[in-house]
Design an enzyme around this catalytic site. Structure first.
Site, PDB file in Angstrom:
ATOM      1  N   GLU A  63      -0.704  -0.934  -3.254  1.00  0.00           N
ATOM      2  CA  GLU A  63      -1.279   0.122  -4.113  1.00  0.00           C
ATOM      3  C   GLU A  63      -0.279   1.258  -4.352  1.00  0.00           C
ATOM      4  OE1 GLU A  63      -3.408  -0.906  -6.099  1.00  0.00           O
ATOM      5  OE2 GLU A  63      -4.198   1.096  -6.441  1.00  0.00           O
TER       6      GLU A  63
HETATM    7  C1  LIG Z   1      -0.166  -8.055   1.612  1.00  0.00           C
HETATM    8  C2  LIG Z   1      -0.001  -7.595   0.197  1.00  0.00           C
HETATM    9  C3  LIG Z   1      -1.092  -7.550  -0.658  1.00  0.00           C
HETATM   10  C4  LIG Z   1      -0.932  -7.167  -1.987  1.00  0.00           C
HETATM   11  N1  LIG Z   1      -2.009  -7.202  -2.842  1.00  0.00           N
HETATM   12  C5  LIG Z   1      -1.816  -7.021  -4.176  1.00  0.00           C
HETATM   13  C6  LIG Z   1      -2.867  -7.266  -5.100  1.00  0.00           C
HETATM   14  O1  LIG Z   1      -3.996  -7.590  -4.733  1.00  0.00           O
HETATM   15  N2  LIG Z   1      -2.595  -7.131  -6.429  1.00  0.00           N
HETATM   16  C7  LIG Z   1      -1.369  -6.775  -6.898  1.00  0.00           C
HETATM   17  O2  LIG Z   1      -1.192  -6.677  -8.113  1.00  0.00           O
HETATM   18  N3  LIG Z   1      -0.327  -6.519  -6.032  1.00  0.00           N
HETATM   19  C8  LIG Z   1      -0.536  -6.658  -4.698  1.00  0.00           C
HETATM   20  N4  LIG Z   1       0.495  -6.445  -3.809  1.00  0.00           N
HETATM   21  C9  LIG Z   1       1.795  -6.038  -4.324  1.00  0.00           C
HETATM   22  C10 LIG Z   1       2.159  -4.614  -3.934  1.00  0.00           C
HETATM   23  O3  LIG Z   1       1.406  -3.683  -4.667  1.00  0.00           O
HETATM   24  C11 LIG Z   1       3.673  -4.491  -4.145  1.00  0.00           C
HETATM   25  O4  LIG Z   1       4.281  -5.233  -3.111  1.00  0.00           O
HETATM   26  C12 LIG Z   1       4.148  -3.062  -4.136  1.00  0.00           C
HETATM   27  O5  LIG Z   1       3.709  -2.388  -5.285  1.00  0.00           O
HETATM   28  C13 LIG Z   1       5.668  -2.977  -4.066  1.00  0.00           C
HETATM   29  O6  LIG Z   1       6.272  -3.829  -4.987  1.00  0.00           O
HETATM   30  P1  LIG Z   1       7.444  -4.825  -4.497  1.00  0.00           P
HETATM   31  O7  LIG Z   1       6.933  -5.576  -3.342  1.00  0.00           O
HETATM   32  O8  LIG Z   1       7.911  -5.581  -5.673  1.00  0.00           O
HETATM   33  O9  LIG Z   1       8.587  -3.869  -3.978  1.00  0.00           O
HETATM   34  P2  LIG Z   1       9.658  -3.111  -4.866  1.00  0.00           P
HETATM   35  O10 LIG Z   1       9.030  -2.414  -6.000  1.00  0.00           O
HETATM   36  O11 LIG Z   1      10.788  -4.023  -5.161  1.00  0.00           O
HETATM   37  O12 LIG Z   1      10.140  -2.021  -3.815  1.00  0.00           O
HETATM   38  C14 LIG Z   1      11.027  -2.302  -2.745  1.00  0.00           C
HETATM   39  C15 LIG Z   1      11.432  -0.975  -2.135  1.00  0.00           C
HETATM   40  O13 LIG Z   1      12.114  -0.181  -3.111  1.00  0.00           O
HETATM   41  C16 LIG Z   1      11.463   1.073  -3.284  1.00  0.00           C
HETATM   42  N5  LIG Z   1      11.522   1.425  -4.696  1.00  0.00           N
HETATM   43  C17 LIG Z   1      10.971   0.770  -5.738  1.00  0.00           C
HETATM   44  N6  LIG Z   1      11.229   1.390  -6.887  1.00  0.00           N
HETATM   45  C18 LIG Z   1      11.960   2.467  -6.591  1.00  0.00           C
HETATM   46  C19 LIG Z   1      12.542   3.511  -7.365  1.00  0.00           C
HETATM   47  N7  LIG Z   1      12.384   3.584  -8.676  1.00  0.00           N
HETATM   48  N8  LIG Z   1      13.250   4.458  -6.711  1.00  0.00           N
HETATM   49  C20 LIG Z   1      13.388   4.431  -5.379  1.00  0.00           C
HETATM   50  N9  LIG Z   1      12.864   3.473  -4.599  1.00  0.00           N
HETATM   51  C21 LIG Z   1      12.151   2.503  -5.189  1.00  0.00           C
HETATM   52  C22 LIG Z   1      10.044   0.833  -2.806  1.00  0.00           C
HETATM   53  O14 LIG Z   1       9.416   2.032  -2.413  1.00  0.00           O
HETATM   54  C23 LIG Z   1      10.251  -0.129  -1.657  1.00  0.00           C
HETATM   55  O15 LIG Z   1      10.611   0.583  -0.515  1.00  0.00           O
HETATM   56  C24 LIG Z   1       0.329  -6.790  -2.463  1.00  0.00           C
HETATM   57  C25 LIG Z   1       1.440  -6.806  -1.595  1.00  0.00           C
HETATM   58  C26 LIG Z   1       1.296  -7.224  -0.294  1.00  0.00           C
HETATM   59  C27 LIG Z   1       2.517  -7.290   0.598  1.00  0.00           C
END
Ligand SMILES: Cc1cc2nc3c(=O)[nH]c(=O)nc-3n(C[C@H](O)[C@H](O)[C@H](O)COP(=O)(O)OP(=O)(O)OC[C@H]3O[C@@H](n4cnc5c(N)ncnc54)[C@H](O)[C@@H]3O)c2cc1C
Length: 542
Positions: free
Chosen positions: A368
């Site tokens: 989220e």
């Molecule tokens: C168990 C679990 C359940 C989930 N359930 C759902 C669900 O039901 N529906 C759904 O749609 N999604 C779901 N998600 C997805 C979740 O919302 C995303 O994992 C989350 O938004 C982060 O995206 P990412 O994993 O691609 O990480 P990334 O966006 O790649 O981020 C990786 C790291 O980089 C940092 N970062 C990213 N962008 C920037 C920036 N611009 N500047 C500086 N730092 C940055 C982040 O804070 C993080 O530390 C779930 C994830 C998990 C692990």
């Protein structure tokens, strides 16, 4: 919009009793160990003859209970304290139905909400993609219109979704896909041709929740299953509910964090080291227990404030939702981490539950919207307020707090005002020296803003808005508010100084303008307040 307190208490009591009978530690540990999603538990939680928990999210006109943000906060806190994996299964249905709540036509709402209420369906919310997490704009899942005689009768959706809670087990999905007009939500039913879920992910925590990738290969969706009556509204619809959904995840941090902390407090009554129980040792309580209670209760004050505002009909509150999520989840994560330390070797084993809680609560700072994205959201918005008010936003708030301090001197309002004033000075220095061109500075401002606002809200509300949600008396929460205000003021001033100097600020008088001497002087009485809070916490959680 919210339930009457009798109905809410009845739901909370029923949930408590259900968990005591059915969700024992042994059972929850077994689910965790086997990495098993307990479908039958979700069925029971959704069964209207037992709990009908999903009805809380469904408006009354569609046979739901029409719960408000405050109700959702109370139930979510309890669910998280029971098991965050199971709570996530429930959250996913709430999230999945959100695009319908904010974006659907009346006809669509009647269709889907009635089905949700009557058939107790599990839902999933499909936004994230392998390459599009924090940056949803990078999504590639496409919905191509299917036309008959010049009219759009449906869409064919192709693409992949990643990390979807309930992904492998839901009956109904809301899927975000790109149309020519931009991202758009579609309702997709389980079993649609070309629609498949991947295997359940093997996760660090919340192992009782199902998380799976979704694969869509030319999945046909009739036009009436596009949410709303226009393409391209998807991101605005997702944004519109962040106030609610982020509040809910912030509350998960609160519930899981307090559960771990209560376990640590209870353990400390029994554990004797060096001739006395640990609950009598300041080096233990004043490091591992009391500061966590202060942070969690500060987050609660903010969460309750946001919930009341949402229930009074305010829209949006995305920034406030972000502060609530950020502070609730970071406080919960830290409390659970410290609870492992507080139980020593026992904390590091599975049987005592804090090890599981720590793994579970870790997700709340990621899903989220990650903590970093929260920092950015908070900083971006409040930076705008600072500019619009020509620096007055936090100075004015500080003045209000100082007036409050005159009539209620026991709540830490004077110290929280020091935090707000220091924050205003830091923001202005960042503007004059153009320091926010460094991304790190902007994100650190987000952290300091969240910290100062939470201290201010806690001090402002602790006496006037007593909480029903935790068995702590007013005097104890006032002591916690004073402890937290001191921490916040010191953090804002010293971290603010650190980062602005680190980024090359140009004012040799900056340290004086932050009123560091007053902030250090305000630490007087800290140990006494911590002693008091420790004693009351020890009594409250025997
Ligand atoms: C168990 C679990 C359940 C989930 N359930 C759902 C669900 O039901 N529906 C759904 O749609 N999604 C779901 N998600 C997805 C979740 O919302 C995303 O994992 C989350 O938004 C982060 O995206 P990412 O994993 O691609 O990480 P990334 O966006 O790649 O981020 C990786 C790291 O980089 C940092 N970062 C990213 N962008 C920037 C920036 N611009 N500047 C500086 N730092 C940055 C982040 O804070 C993080 O530390 C779930 C994830 C998990 C692990």
């Amino acid at each position: 919009m919210s339930l009457d307190s009798e109905t809410r208490e009845m739901i909370l009591d029923t949930l408590r009793r259900y968990a005591e009978d059915r969700l024992t530690n042994e059972y929850l540990l077994e689910l965790d160990h086997k990495d098993e999603f307990p479908r039958e538990v979700l069925n029971e939680l959704y069964d209207p003859m037992q709990l009908g928990l999903h009805l809380l999210f469904i408006p009354e006109q569609y046979d739901g209970l029409g719960g408000g943000a405050y109700d959702i906060y109370r139930v979510s806190e309890l669910m998280a304290a029971i098991d965050l994996g199971i709570a996530t299964g429930v959250l996913a249905t709430f999230l999945g139905s959100d695009p319908i709540r904010v974006g659907a036509t009346e006809e669509q709402k009647a269709r889907w909400f009635n089905r949700l209420a009557q058939e107790s369906l599990l839902m999933a919310y499909g936004a994230t993609e392998p390459q599009a997490g924090s940056d949803l704009a990078a999504m590639t899942t496409r919905a191509v219109p299917v036309e008959e005689n010049g009219a759009v009768t449906g869409y064919r959706i192709s693409g992949r979704k990643q990390w979807i809670s309930n992904g492998g087990v839901a009956d109904l999905y809301t899927i975000l896909a790109l149309t020519d007009a931009g991202p758009t939500w579609f309702v997709v039913e389980r079993g649609a041709d070309g629609f498949a879920a991947g295997k359940a992910e093997d996760k660090h925590g919340i192992r009782a929740s199902n998380t799976a990738a979704l694969f869509l290969e030319e999945v046909y969706v009739p036009a009436e299953q596009m949410v709303g009556d226009a393409e391209g509204q998807g991101l605005q619809q997702a944004q519109a509910v962040f106030g609610y959904t982020r509040l809910m995840v912030g509350t998960f941090g609160l519930g899981a964090g307090w559960d771990a902390l209560k376990k640590a407090i209870r353990y400390s009554h029994e554990r004797v080291q060096a001739g006395d129980t640990l609950d009598n040792k300041q080096g233990y309580t004043h490091k591992l227990i009391v500061p966590n209670a202060a942070r969690l209760e500060a987050a609660r004050a903010y969460i309750e404030w946001v919930a009341e505002r949402l229930d009074s009909g305010e829209n949006g509150l995305q920034t406030e939702g972000a502060v609530a999520k950020y502070m609730g989840t970071e406080a919960g994560n830290k409390a659970a981490e410290d609870a492992i330390q507080a139980l020593g070797g026992y904390g590091y084993t599975r049987e005592y539950m804090v090890e599981k809680i720590k793994r579970d609560v870790r997700i709340t700072t990621i899903y989220e919207g990650t903590s970093e994205i929260m920092e950015w959201t908070i900083a971006r918005d409040r930076w705008g307020e600072h500019l619009r008010s020509r620096g007055g936003y936090y100075f004015d708030w500080a003045e209000r707090l100082e007036a409050k301090h005159q009539v209620e001197p026991q709540n830490g309002a004077g110290v929280a005002a020091l935090a707000l004033r220091a924050l205003a000075v830091i923001l202005e220095r960042c503007r004059l020296d153009r320091l926010t061109r460094n991304q790190h500075i902007l994100f650190r401002l987000g952290e300091l803003i969240a910290c100062a606002e939470t201290a201010a809200l806690f001090a402002e509300r602790v006496l006037s808005h007593p909480t029903e949600a935790i068995a702590l008396d007013q005097a104890t929460r006032q002591a916690l508010a004073r402890i937290y205000a001191r921490e916040a003021a010191l953090k804002v001033a010293t971290d603010g100084l650190r980062w602005t100097i680190g980024a090359g600020q140009s004012d040799p008088e900056l340290a004086n303008k932050l009123n560091l001497s007053a902030i250090y002087a305000s630490q007087a009485g800290l140990i006494e307040d911590m002693n008091y809070a420790r004693d009351r916490l020890n009594e409250a959680f025997r």
